[in-house]
Scaffold this active site. Structure first.
Site, PDB file in Angstrom:
ATOM      1  N   ARG A 255       0.861  -1.186   0.000  1.00 30.33           N
ATOM      2  CA  ARG A 255       0.000   0.000   0.000  1.00 30.33           C
ATOM      3  C   ARG A 255       0.892   1.229   0.000  1.00 30.33           C
ATOM      4  O   ARG A 255       1.471   1.588   1.017  1.00 30.33           O
ATOM      5  CB  ARG A 255      -0.917  -0.038   1.229  1.00 30.33           C
ATOM      6  CG  ARG A 255      -1.625   1.271   1.497  1.00 30.33           C
ATOM      7  CD  ARG A 255      -2.642   1.151   2.611  1.00 30.33           C
ATOM      8  NE  ARG A 255      -2.152   0.597   3.856  1.00 30.33           N
ATOM      9  CZ  ARG A 255      -1.462   1.265   4.776  1.00 30.33           C
ATOM     10  NH1 ARG A 255      -1.127   2.529   4.573  1.00 30.33           N
ATOM     11  NH2 ARG A 255      -1.097   0.680   5.896  1.00 30.33           N
ATOM     12  N   HIS A 259      -3.159   4.428   5.029  1.00 32.98           N
ATOM     13  CA  HIS A 259      -4.292   3.511   5.194  1.00 32.98           C
ATOM     14  C   HIS A 259      -5.583   4.172   4.709  1.00 32.98           C
ATOM     15  O   HIS A 259      -6.349   3.588   3.940  1.00 32.98           O
ATOM     16  CB  HIS A 259      -4.407   3.110   6.662  1.00 32.98           C
ATOM     17  CG  HIS A 259      -5.594   2.266   6.970  1.00 32.98           C
ATOM     18  ND1 HIS A 259      -5.737   0.976   6.518  1.00 32.98           N
ATOM     19  CD2 HIS A 259      -6.719   2.539   7.691  1.00 32.98           C
ATOM     20  CE1 HIS A 259      -6.887   0.481   6.942  1.00 32.98           C
ATOM     21  NE2 HIS A 259      -7.505   1.407   7.650  1.00 32.98           N
ATOM     22  N   TYR A 268       4.819   5.088  11.126  1.00 38.32           N
ATOM     23  CA  TYR A 268       5.161   3.677  11.315  1.00 38.32           C
ATOM     24  C   TYR A 268       5.884   3.046  10.125  1.00 38.32           C
ATOM     25  O   TYR A 268       6.302   1.891  10.210  1.00 38.32           O
ATOM     26  CB  TYR A 268       3.902   2.866  11.658  1.00 38.32           C
ATOM     27  CG  TYR A 268       2.787   2.963  10.639  1.00 38.32           C
ATOM     28  CD1 TYR A 268       2.756   2.147   9.514  1.00 38.32           C
ATOM     29  CD2 TYR A 268       1.742   3.871  10.816  1.00 38.32           C
ATOM     30  CE1 TYR A 268       1.728   2.226   8.591  1.00 38.32           C
ATOM     31  CE2 TYR A 268       0.702   3.965   9.894  1.00 38.32           C
ATOM     32  CZ  TYR A 268       0.699   3.137   8.791  1.00 38.32           C
ATOM     33  OH  TYR A 268      -0.318   3.228   7.870  1.00 38.32           O
TER      34      TYR A 268
END
Length: 349
Positions: A255, A259, A268
């Protein structure tokens, strides 16, 4: 210590040691299919960009981009026949659109429109599923029912790596294998369940290795290689349709975007990791092979981008228009026969 070797029938269920690939391997391209895959990937990338922009403008409540995963999305839709069913997760709008649902309707759920924005029966596409993995038992049940009725139907269910940690995932695979249901499970392993990396979710060598525990074959494919994903899914669909039962396919992808628009992925994910995966962009990989075989010209690339821009403009026009919801819809489709209490509420408007 005695090491027991797996019997041949069990070894046959194990996935490939490395993800299956076609691009960059010298495989002979399909001169019709591969350019069409590229055109759809370009369109999908542009729709992701447009939907993300519309979210920033407040025209969508949220948008989970599938940028970087377009090969999985396009292949999932193309692997099916019109009589089959697609069961998407919340990130799978491109698969839904490629299946034939108009883009504004496919985004209806993310806009807050009623009844997910489209009729699931029209295109045989289940509603975009926000709860993780709950669409998988639905797909298994529909496939099992079709088999009992003698219908020549296959269900293909998409799920992310995070969804494989849910109980619904395990229950669906177990039932599907026991019933030999004609269903294909496609796990888009994009490396993160929001901010949780795959290594924290599972100790298995791959997610495809989980298949053997249920008695179905597992397949491992490069999720950024569109022709390879389509090949593996078509083989799994054909196996299911012929009575061979379910297959678990893991597509290894990434990805590239956050998100959702509400997420800050820089908290992260290290930038060098993202940069490395950008080198494996599914559009770049396919374009490189097409050009090497003389199947992608500058003119064809411009045409693909023009086609993508036309679809993006149509989506933009549809979603920038203000919706006109009917309050009466609150009372429609709640019960087949409205209850007295519901009728009283409706009539009191």
């Amino acid at each position: 210590m005695t090491i027991v070797e797996l019997p041949a029938e069990a070894r046959a269920l194990l996935p490939e040691p490395e993800p299956h690939r076609l691009l960059g391997t010298g495989a002979t391209p399909d001169p019709t299919l591969w350019p069409e895959l590229y055109r759809l990937l370009v369109r999908g990338r542009r729709l992701n960009e447009q939907a993300t922009a519309l979210t920033r403008q407040g025209r969508l409540a949220v948008y989970p981009s599938s940028t970087g995963q377009e090969a999985c999305q396009i292949a999932a839709a193309l692997a099916l026949e019109p009589r089959d069913w697609l069961f998407p997760s919340y990130r799978d709008t491109l698969a839904v659109i490629t299946r034939g649902v108009p883009a504004p309707a496919a985004l209806g759920l993310l806009r807050g429109e009623w009844h997910t924005g489209y009729d699931p029966r029209e295109h045989r596409v289940a509603p975009l599923c926000t709860p993780l993995a709950t669409q998988l038992p639905h797909a298994t049940g529909l496939a099992h029912a079709a088999r009992l009725r003698g219908d020549d139907v296959v269900a293909l269910a998409l799920v992310g790596d995070g969804g494989t940690s849910e109980g619904d995932f395990h229950e669906a695979l177990n039932f599907a294998a026991v019933w030999r249901a004609p269903v294909v499970f496609l796990v888009q392993n994009n490396q993160y369940a929001i901010s949780v990396p795959l290594a924290v979710q599972t100790a298995a060598p791959s997610l495809a290795h989980k298949a053997i525990g249920y008695g179905m074959p597992g397949r491992l494919v490069d999720g950024n290689d569109a022709p390879a994903v389509l090949q593996v899914l078509r083989e799994a669909v054909a196996r299911a349709r012929s009575g061979g039962g379910p297959t678990l396919v893991e597509a290894v992808t990434y990805r590239l975007d956050a998100h959702t628009n509400a997420d800050d992925a820089t908290r992260y994910r290290p930038p060098e990791e993202v940069a490395a995966w950008r080198e494996r962009d599914p559009l770049t990989l396919l374009a490189r092979d097409l050009r090497a075989h003389g199947l992608l010209t500058d003119e064809a690339e411009r045409a693909a981008r023009a086609d993508a821009e036309t679809h993006a403009a149509g989506l933009r026009a549809a979603l920038t228009a203000d919706a006109a919801p009917d309050p009466a819809d609150l009372f429609a489709h709640v019960y087949a026969t409205p209850t007295p209490h519901l009728r009283e509420q409706r009539d009191a408007r």
